[in-house]
Design a protein around this motif. Structure first.
Motif, PDB file in Angstrom:
ATOM      1  N   MET A 132     -72.927   7.778  10.660  1.00 57.14           N
ATOM      2  CA  MET A 132     -71.660   8.460  10.775  1.00 57.14           C
ATOM      3  C   MET A 132     -71.572   9.332  12.008  1.00 57.14           C
ATOM      4  O   MET A 132     -70.521   9.862  12.318  1.00 57.14           O
ATOM      5  CB  MET A 132     -71.412   9.319   9.529  1.00 57.14           C
ATOM      6  N   ALA A 133     -72.682   9.511  12.711  1.00 57.99           N
ATOM      7  CA  ALA A 133     -72.676  10.369  13.900  1.00 57.99           C
ATOM      8  C   ALA A 133     -73.357   9.674  15.070  1.00 57.99           C
ATOM      9  O   ALA A 133     -73.912  10.316  15.947  1.00 57.99           O
ATOM     10  CB  ALA A 133     -73.369  11.697  13.595  1.00 57.99           C
ATOM     11  N   PHE A 134     -73.287   8.362  15.087  1.00 56.39           N
ATOM     12  CA  PHE A 134     -73.921   7.600  16.159  1.00 56.39           C
ATOM     13  C   PHE A 134     -73.213   7.894  17.479  1.00 56.39           C
ATOM     14  O   PHE A 134     -71.993   7.826  17.582  1.00 56.39           O
ATOM     15  CB  PHE A 134     -73.855   6.107  15.848  1.00 56.39           C
ATOM     16  N   GLY A 135     -73.987   8.238  18.505  1.00 60.91           N
ATOM     17  CA  GLY A 135     -73.404   8.510  19.809  1.00 60.91           C
ATOM     18  C   GLY A 135     -72.838   9.901  19.964  1.00 60.91           C
ATOM     19  O   GLY A 135     -72.170  10.189  20.958  1.00 60.91           O
ATOM     20  N   ALA A 136     -73.085  10.779  19.004  1.00 60.33           N
ATOM     21  CA  ALA A 136     -72.555  12.144  19.066  1.00 60.33           C
ATOM     22  C   ALA A 136     -73.679  13.131  18.783  1.00 60.33           C
ATOM     23  O   ALA A 136     -74.760  12.764  18.311  1.00 60.33           O
ATOM     24  CB  ALA A 136     -71.424  12.321  18.063  1.00 60.33           C
ATOM     25  N   GLY A 137     -73.404  14.424  19.076  1.00 63.21           N
ATOM     26  CA  GLY A 137     -74.374  15.468  18.783  1.00 63.21           C
ATOM     27  C   GLY A 137     -75.619  15.421  19.636  1.00 63.21           C
ATOM     28  O   GLY A 137     -76.680  15.896  19.219  1.00 63.21           O
ATOM     29  N   GLU A 138     -75.525  14.881  20.849  1.00 68.57           N
ATOM     30  CA  GLU A 138     -76.712  14.656  21.661  1.00 68.57           C
ATOM     31  C   GLU A 138     -77.007  15.784  22.641  1.00 68.57           C
ATOM     32  O   GLU A 138     -78.102  15.859  23.193  1.00 68.57           O
ATOM     33  CB  GLU A 138     -76.569  13.334  22.425  1.00 68.57           C
ATOM     34  N   THR A 139     -76.053  16.664  22.922  1.00 65.40           N
ATOM     35  CA  THR A 139     -76.284  17.732  23.882  1.00 65.40           C
ATOM     36  C   THR A 139     -76.964  18.916  23.209  1.00 65.40           C
ATOM     37  O   THR A 139     -76.929  19.070  21.979  1.00 65.40           O
ATOM     38  CB  THR A 139     -74.963  18.196  24.511  1.00 65.40           C
ATOM     39  N   ALA A 140     -77.553  19.775  24.031  1.00 62.00           N
ATOM     40  CA  ALA A 140     -78.262  20.938  23.495  1.00 62.00           C
ATOM     41  C   ALA A 140     -77.315  21.850  22.729  1.00 62.00           C
ATOM     42  O   ALA A 140     -77.680  22.384  21.666  1.00 62.00           O
ATOM     43  CB  ALA A 140     -78.945  21.698  24.630  1.00 62.00           C
ATOM     44  N   VAL A 141     -76.105  22.045  23.238  1.00 62.61           N
ATOM     45  CA  VAL A 141     -75.177  22.951  22.562  1.00 62.61           C
ATOM     46  C   VAL A 141     -74.733  22.376  21.220  1.00 62.61           C
ATOM     47  O   VAL A 141     -74.590  23.122  20.233  1.00 62.61           O
ATOM     48  CB  VAL A 141     -73.969  23.274  23.475  1.00 62.61           C
ATOM     49  N   GLU A 142     -74.533  21.066  21.143  1.00 61.31           N
ATOM     50  CA  GLU A 142     -74.186  20.455  19.859  1.00 61.31           C
ATOM     51  C   GLU A 142     -75.321  20.571  18.868  1.00 61.31           C
ATOM     52  O   GLU A 142     -75.113  20.904  17.688  1.00 61.31           O
ATOM     53  CB  GLU A 142     -73.815  18.984  20.064  1.00 61.31           C
TER      54      GLU A 142
END
Length: 578
Positions: free
Chosen positions: A408-418
């Motif tokens: 459900m979160a593929f490709g998202a939430g990858e940055t340090a701030v996220e």
């Protein structure tokens, strides 16, 4: 008020190959009401290389270059909520006085918490925005607060969170505005950046779901109600795609095609009358009978995603699937295939109540379906998102697992701030978490979901005969194969008997033929060579020899193959690009 509506960034290729229909529809509604509105799709900009390496900093810089606007609206799913919050914070710093409003399925059940915890969020629009957002903008334009604006959660001058009454949903989706295609990049550019050749175009064909499956937020987001676009209007929108460069196939985003049976039949009849066009949809197994499938095929339907979830009745009951007792997945698979409609079976591994026997039942169903027809298999692990039953029951104890990207979160939430936001607010971002199972079990299920579908799609006979030769159940055979360190083809050669080897050569030939040209060529080849095919009558998993088949009848399974399906979890979230 001058308004910019933006879709938050992510790197999921399936998503950014298509413009977000919900945003296009809302942009059209604001234009119709005379609001100065612009649209921005940051997923597209990221894919096109226009945001640089950091989608947050690059996204903020891009939004800042979009000229003057007073309100920034961010459309979010659970996966893109951290990015949206980070963007909102940066845009507030860049533009003092800017108002920020959030909307979309990613706010389900947590709207008040978002306003309470994040100063950069001025308001959240709950549910349908076509009537709520214009009223909100009109209030802000005259300097008034949002007291009494139904469907809004907001912060008043004293800092208190106010949650206004729910807003009644549109009674007739025929009142919806046309898509504002001109406010986003051309569709052909979306296809160019990914090389997506099918020309899929998502259409807002209906909204909502009357069910409340534990793994899904859509039923609650839409208040357990399902509505469809009137049949004639939907046909008009399908036919209008002929004028869009890059459009080839319509993707009906509503999760419950066939639930309103008469409307579904009317749509099929009208589209068949006016000239069939290729389209695909998503449906429940218990909504598809022979008469409806006949109508769908006559109207041009070529693919349907079926939310199967599990082959174990007790698992389905525990997740409140409410499938009719007489629902027969294999019957629907065969009925689809007989009409030239490719079925995509979407299953969830690791649901509460699933043990080794229940898992084996689901894997056996996948194998039998692959033997029966050219199916696509899409296997997933559940994410206990906020706003659904699994989130309520297991969200507090669930955490992300390094190395297992949630479907459900593929490709998202990858940055340090996220990642920092997810860690600081696990109750709001459990979309990124997995159920609290032992880590080795989660990793085993993830490997199974990732590696088994391509093998069963290409080599179902080989797999079935190899299982018989080794005397192993499907899960045990999978473990033996992976432990060998070999490719599946190499493992079958080493571990199989003569019947296995014959089946492997036959299915490898089908794969090679299918790779050289259109799928229909592979089907013709399979039919013309059936005398050469090894018999499958000895296979213990099927009561009659399956027909020769193309092993690549369906599109490759994406890690989010169900794409925001609400009857199914991948997108147990929202319709694609809400």
């Amino acid at each position: 008020m001058r308004t910019l509506l933006a879709y938050a960034p992510h790197r999921d290729t399936f998503g950014y190959s298509m413009p977000p229909p919900g945003l296009l529809r809302l942009g059209g509604e604001l234009e119709r009401r005379g609001v100065a509105v612009a649209l921005e799709d940051l997923a597209y900009r990221l894919a096109a290389g226009e945001l640089g390496e950091d989608p947050i900093e690059g996204g903020a810089a891009w939004l800042d270059r979009r000229g003057a606007y007073d309100v920034l609206g961010l459309s979010v799913m659970g996966a893109t909520l951290p990015a949206a919050l980070a963007l909102a914070e940066r845009m507030k710093a860049r533009r003092p006085g800017l108002r920020v409003v959030l909307g979309g399925p990613g706010t389900t059940g947590i709207d008040a918490a978002l306003v309470e915890r994040f100063a950069q969020v001025d308001a959240v629009v709950r549910g349908e925005a076509e009537r709520t957002l214009p009223e909100l903008l009109a209030r802000w334009a005259r300097g008034a607060d949002l007291d009494g604006v139904d469907g809004v959660t907001w912060r008043d001058a004293d800092g208190a969170v106010r949650r206004e009454a729910r807003r009644a949903q549109l009674a007739d989706l025929g009142e919806l505005a046309p898509y504002a295609w001109h406010l986003l990049p051309p569709l052909a550019d979306y296809k160019r950046i990914t090389g997506e050749s099918e020309g899929l175009v998502p259409l807002d064909s209906g909204r909502g779901c009357v069910y409340d499956c534990s793994f899904c937020t859509i039923g609650r987001f839409w208040e357990r109600r399902s509505r469809v676009l009137p049949a004639a209007r939907l046909v008009d929108e399908v036919l209008a795609l002929d004028a869009l460069d890059g459009a080839r196939n319509a993707y009906l985003c509503h999760d419950l095609f066939g639930a309103q049976r008469e409307e579904a039949l009317a749509f099929c009849a009208e589209l068949a009358r006016r000239g069939p066009r290729p389209w695909e949809c998503r449906a429940r197994v218990d909504h598809l009978d022979d008469a409806l499938l006949d109508a769908m095929a006559a109207a041009g339907c070529y693919r349907v995603l079926l939310g199967v979830e599990s082959a174990a009745a007790e698992v389905l009951a525990r997740c409140d699937k409410r499938l009719r007792p007489d629902a027969d997945v294999l019957r629907v698979v065969r009925a689809c295939a007989a009409r030239g409609i490719t079925p995509i079976l979407s299953l969830i591994l690791g649901l509460p109540g699933e043990g080794p026997d229940e898992l084996e039942a689901s894997l056996a169903l996948c194998l039998r379906a692959s033997l029966a027809a050219g199916v696509n298999l899409s296997l997933h692990l559940p994410n206990p998102q906020p706003g659904c039953g699994l989130g309520e029951e297991h969200g507090a104890a669930s955490r992300p697992v390094e190395g297992i990207p949630p479907d459900m979160a593929f490709g998202a939430g990858e940055t340090a701030v996220e990642r920092a936001l997810v860690a600081a607010h696990p109750d709001l971002f459990s979309t990124f978490a997995l159920l609290p199972l032992p880590e080795d079990e989660l990793r085993a299920l993830n490997e199974l979901a990732r590696e088994l579908p391509p093998v069963l799609q290409r080599y179902p006979r080989t797999w079935a005969l190899l299982a018989r030769a080794r005397g192993l159940a499907n899960a045990a055979l999978f473990r033996a194969w992976r432990a060998s360190g070999l490719s599946f083809e190499g493992f079958a050669q080493r571990a199989g008997d003569d019947a296995t080897h014959d089946a492997l050569r036959w299915e490898q030939a089908l794969v090679r033929v299918a790779a050289r040209g259109p799928l229909e060529r592979a089907r013709r080849t399979a039919r013309s060579c059936c005398a050469c095919a090894p018999s499958a009558s000895r296979c213990a998993t099927t009561s009659s020899p399956p027909r020769p088949r193309s092993p690549t009848d369906a599109r490759p399974t994406s890690r989010r193959g169900r794409r925001a399906s609400s009857c199914t979890p991948a997108r147990a979230g929202s319709s694609p690009r809400a």
